[in-house]
Design a protein around this motif. Structure first.
Motif, mmCIF file in Angstrom:
data_model
loop_
_atom_site.group_PDB
_atom_site.id
_atom_site.type_symbol
_atom_site.label_atom_id
_atom_site.label_comp_id
_atom_site.label_asym_id
_atom_site.label_seq_id
_atom_site.Cartn_x
_atom_site.Cartn_y
_atom_site.Cartn_z
ATOM 1 N N PRO A 1 0.811 -1.220 0.000
ATOM 2 C CA PRO A 1 0.000 0.000 0.000
ATOM 3 C C PRO A 1 0.848 1.275 0.000
ATOM 4 O O PRO A 1 1.868 1.371 0.688
ATOM 5 C CB PRO A 1 -0.820 -0.111 1.289
ATOM 6 N N PHE A 2 0.423 2.257 -0.785
ATOM 7 C CA PHE A 2 1.054 3.573 -0.817
ATOM 8 C C PHE A 2 0.778 4.306 0.492
ATOM 9 O O PHE A 2 -0.326 4.259 1.032
ATOM 10 C CB PHE A 2 0.486 4.376 -1.997
ATOM 11 N N LYS A 3 1.803 5.027 0.997
ATOM 12 C CA LYS A 3 1.648 5.825 2.210
ATOM 13 C C LYS A 3 2.169 7.237 1.942
ATOM 14 O O LYS A 3 3.192 7.415 1.260
ATOM 15 C CB LYS A 3 2.429 5.222 3.381
ATOM 16 N N LYS A 4 1.476 8.210 2.461
ATOM 17 C CA LYS A 4 1.980 9.573 2.396
ATOM 18 C C LYS A 4 3.346 9.628 3.064
ATOM 19 O O LYS A 4 3.549 9.073 4.144
ATOM 20 C CB LYS A 4 1.010 10.524 3.099
ATOM 21 N N GLY A 5 4.308 10.251 2.411
ATOM 22 C CA GLY A 5 5.674 10.295 2.931
ATOM 23 C C GLY A 5 6.589 9.246 2.335
ATOM 24 O O GLY A 5 7.803 9.263 2.591
ATOM 25 N N ASP A 6 6.049 8.322 1.530
ATOM 26 C CA ASP A 6 6.894 7.339 0.843
ATOM 27 C C ASP A 6 7.927 8.037 -0.040
ATOM 28 O O ASP A 6 7.689 9.145 -0.552
ATOM 29 C CB ASP A 6 6.043 6.418 -0.035
ATOM 30 N N ILE A 7 9.047 7.358 -0.232
ATOM 31 C CA ILE A 7 10.059 7.815 -1.190
ATOM 32 C C ILE A 7 9.901 6.985 -2.453
ATOM 33 O O ILE A 7 9.999 5.760 -2.420
ATOM 34 C CB ILE A 7 11.480 7.669 -0.621
ATOM 35 N N VAL A 8 9.631 7.657 -3.568
ATOM 36 C CA VAL A 8 9.364 7.002 -4.845
ATOM 37 C C VAL A 8 10.419 7.437 -5.859
ATOM 38 O O VAL A 8 10.686 8.633 -6.004
ATOM 39 C CB VAL A 8 7.955 7.356 -5.371
ATOM 40 N N VAL A 9 11.004 6.472 -6.554
ATOM 41 C CA VAL A 9 11.949 6.765 -7.631
ATOM 42 C C VAL A 9 11.224 6.607 -8.963
ATOM 43 O O VAL A 9 10.668 5.547 -9.257
ATOM 44 C CB VAL A 9 13.174 5.837 -7.597
ATOM 45 N N ALA A 10 11.225 7.670 -9.754
ATOM 46 C CA ALA A 10 10.664 7.646 -11.104
ATOM 47 C C ALA A 10 11.816 7.615 -12.089
ATOM 48 O O ALA A 10 12.647 8.518 -12.115
ATOM 49 C CB ALA A 10 9.793 8.873 -11.348
ATOM 50 N N GLN A 11 11.837 6.595 -12.892
ATOM 51 C CA GLN A 11 12.961 6.369 -13.800
ATOM 52 C C GLN A 11 12.655 6.988 -15.164
ATOM 53 O O GLN A 11 11.746 6.547 -15.868
ATOM 54 C CB GLN A 11 13.192 4.864 -13.922
ATOM 55 N N GLY A 12 13.402 8.006 -15.517
ATOM 56 C CA GLY A 12 13.179 8.672 -16.785
ATOM 57 C C GLY A 12 12.096 9.736 -16.688
ATOM 58 O O GLY A 12 11.469 9.940 -15.637
ATOM 59 N N THR A 13 11.849 10.401 -17.816
ATOM 60 C CA THR A 13 10.843 11.472 -17.858
ATOM 61 C C THR A 13 9.919 11.287 -19.056
ATOM 62 O O THR A 13 9.394 12.248 -19.614
ATOM 63 C CB THR A 13 11.531 12.851 -17.924
ATOM 64 N N THR B 1 15.107 10.318 -12.067
ATOM 65 C CA THR B 1 16.311 10.144 -12.870
ATOM 66 C C THR B 1 15.984 10.483 -14.317
ATOM 67 O O THR B 1 14.871 10.277 -14.776
ATOM 68 C CB THR B 1 16.842 8.702 -12.806
ATOM 69 N N SER B 2 16.962 11.012 -15.037
ATOM 70 C CA SER B 2 16.788 11.245 -16.471
ATOM 71 C C SER B 2 18.150 11.443 -17.108
ATOM 72 O O SER B 2 19.176 11.495 -16.427
ATOM 73 C CB SER B 2 15.886 12.452 -16.734
ATOM 74 N N SER B 3 18.140 11.578 -18.438
ATOM 75 C CA SER B 3 19.395 11.619 -19.193
ATOM 76 C C SER B 3 19.956 13.013 -19.383
ATOM 77 O O SER B 3 21.058 13.167 -19.893
ATOM 78 C CB SER B 3 19.191 10.985 -20.577
ATOM 79 N N SER B 4 19.215 14.052 -18.993
ATOM 80 C CA SER B 4 19.701 15.410 -19.189
ATOM 81 C C SER B 4 19.193 16.320 -18.086
ATOM 82 O O SER B 4 18.120 16.086 -17.506
ATOM 83 C CB SER B 4 19.256 15.968 -20.549
ATOM 84 N N ASP B 5 19.951 17.375 -17.822
ATOM 85 C CA ASP B 5 19.538 18.352 -16.808
ATOM 86 C C ASP B 5 18.275 19.085 -17.248
ATOM 87 O O ASP B 5 17.471 19.490 -16.405
ATOM 88 C CB ASP B 5 20.673 19.339 -16.548
ATOM 89 N N GLU B 6 18.107 19.276 -18.562
ATOM 90 C CA GLU B 6 16.908 19.946 -19.067
ATOM 91 C C GLU B 6 15.657 19.135 -18.730
ATOM 92 O O GLU B 6 14.645 19.675 -18.267
ATOM 93 C CB GLU B 6 17.019 20.150 -20.571
ATOM 94 N N ASN C 1 20.986 12.809 -12.811
ATOM 95 C CA ASN C 1 21.309 12.656 -14.229
ATOM 96 C C ASN C 1 22.073 11.338 -14.377
ATOM 97 O O ASN C 1 23.223 11.232 -13.963
ATOM 98 C CB ASN C 1 22.153 13.833 -14.709
ATOM 99 N N TYR C 2 21.414 10.314 -14.954
ATOM 100 C CA TYR C 2 22.046 8.999 -14.973
ATOM 101 C C TYR C 2 23.184 8.893 -15.980
ATOM 102 O O TYR C 2 23.950 7.931 -15.945
ATOM 103 C CB TYR C 2 21.019 7.875 -15.160
ATOM 104 N N ARG C 3 23.307 9.858 -16.878
ATOM 105 C CA ARG C 3 24.487 9.869 -17.758
ATOM 106 C C ARG C 3 25.717 10.335 -16.982
ATOM 107 O O ARG C 3 26.818 9.819 -17.174
ATOM 108 C CB ARG C 3 24.242 10.755 -18.970
ATOM 109 N N LYS C 4 25.523 11.290 -16.107
ATOM 110 C CA LYS C 4 26.620 11.768 -15.262
ATOM 111 C C LYS C 4 26.853 10.839 -14.077
ATOM 112 O O LYS C 4 27.985 10.740 -13.567
ATOM 113 C CB LYS C 4 26.312 13.176 -14.753
ATOM 114 N N THR C 5 25.794 10.175 -13.641
ATOM 115 C CA THR C 5 25.885 9.271 -12.485
ATOM 116 C C THR C 5 25.272 7.928 -12.870
ATOM 117 O O THR C 5 24.129 7.610 -12.511
ATOM 118 C CB THR C 5 25.135 9.873 -11.270
ATOM 119 N N PRO C 6 26.022 7.098 -13.641
ATOM 120 C CA PRO C 6 25.451 5.821 -14.095
ATOM 121 C C PRO C 6 25.105 4.867 -12.955
ATOM 122 O O PRO C 6 24.196 4.046 -13.098
ATOM 123 C CB PRO C 6 26.540 5.250 -15.007
#
Length: 350
Positions: A169-181, A202-207, A222-227
């Motif tokens: 179950p989702f809880k308010k305050g959870d830490i969620v990682v979204a991969q890409g944009t 995470t994404s491939s560019s600062d923009e 930035n996963y290109r800078k931080t693989p």
């Protein structure tokens, strides 16, 4: 007379190949369908594209339902009801979203049961008019344009599934990682943040990461800078890891996703955009007591949760680019580049 885009028969190709787009052709003078009992005639105003749609157009076996000749592609759509059949619960003039999956509520449907509108033998939405059963429609958020409405179904519905209807179950305050944009990831960021989560994007560019921040992300990688971005998630969370990591790429990123999840955490798998490779995941899953959840489709209930959050917070979806109906091939070409932040939408009518 109405028009529709259809897929010609052809050889299987890489779904990111521009050449595959030549399988599409525009057909005119199609008879307007008539709704039967419990059905409506939908005047489709906008259609959003997904990676799956390009796989279908390319006849690529990575998507298991190969298109029949003359199939109308795409599953996402929004429009206005032009006519109703006997006993329909809708009325003429209603603005609605179309759920491309035949799943109202209850246990998850199998791939074969889910209909898969716009794939296999199931005619899709890249057309001006279509007849749909009442059960496939959801009242749209009133503050959105048709272009915005169309972007919600598959991507936001999938994000809702993975965030709010998985095994943990989702809880308010959870830490969620979204991969890409991309499409689903952008909605994961937006919906998770609106529901009270702290989002690491995470994404491939600062923009692109700047857009992720505007959608609600608190931490950016930035996963290109931080693989080795899984280790960076651990650093950001003081060694704890994320409650939930949403993986869209598959084999190429699953190891980092598992690393980034906390002990007892969740990794949701919603895509396979990278090439397959042999990886031993058993030990880190067992030792980390981690749950891997495969996300397939979205029910009406999950889409209604999206509408609820959109109405409550007056959200607007991220739209990357809008194309006219006659420019559908250009829209698919944009999709193959995998560079869009948000959704690519074809405006069918005005």
């Amino acid at each position: 007379m109405p028009s529709a885009w259809q897929i010609a028969d052809g050889e299987a190709q890489d779904w990111q190949s521009i050449a595959a787009i030549e399988n599409l052709h525009l057909v005119h003078d199609i008879p307007k369908p008539v709704p039967g009992p419990g059905e409506v005639l939908l005047n489709i105003k906008a259609v959003a594209l997904n990676a799956r749609d390009m796989m279908v157009v390319a006849h690529n076996p990575v998507y298991p339902a190969i298109a029949i000749p003359e199939l109308v592609p795409c599953g996402d759509a929004a429009g206005v009801i032009e006519a109703v059949g006997p006993d329909s619960k809708w009325k003429v003039g209603d603005k609605v979203l179309f759920n491309p999956v035949a799943w109202v509520d209850g246990p998850v449907k199998t791939f074969e049961e889910s209909d898969g509108t716009g794939a296999g033998s199931h005619q899709g939405t890249l057309r001006e008019y279509a007849v749909f059963p009442d059960s496939r429609l959801i009242a749209a958020p009133s503050h959105l344009s048709f272009v915005e409405m169309a972007s919600l179904a598959a991507a936001a519905g999938t994000a809702s599934h993975t965030l709010f209807y998985n095994r943990i179950p989702f809880k308010k305050g959870d830490i969620v990682v979204a991969q890409g944009t991309g499409g689903v990831s952008a909605f994961v960021i937006q919906l998770a943040a609106a529901a009270g989560a702290t989002v690491i994007a995470t994404s491939s560019s600062d923009e692109k990461l700047s857009t992720a921040r505007s959608l609600g992300a608190t931490h950016l990688i930035n996963y290109r800078k931080t693989p080795d971005w899984g280790a960076e998630v651990l650093r950001i969370t003081n060694g704890q890891g994320a409650d939930h990591v949403v993986d869209v790429a598959g084999a190429g990123t699953i190891e980092q996703s598992i690393l980034a999840a906390k002990h007892g955490g969740l990794v949701s798998l919603i895509g396979f955009l990278t090439e397959s490779k042999k990886t031993d995941l058993v030990a880190p899953i067992i030792i980390g007591a981690k749950t891997i959840y495969g996300v397939l489709g979205m029910s009406n209930v999950m889409l209604e949760k999206v509408v609820e959050l959109y109405n409550e917070h007056q959200l607007h979806p991220p739209i990357a680019k809008v194309f006219k109906f006659q420019e559908a091939k250009d829209a698919f070409a944009e999709l193959t580049r995998l560079s869009a932040v948000g959704k690519i939408v074809v405006e069918v009518g005005v």
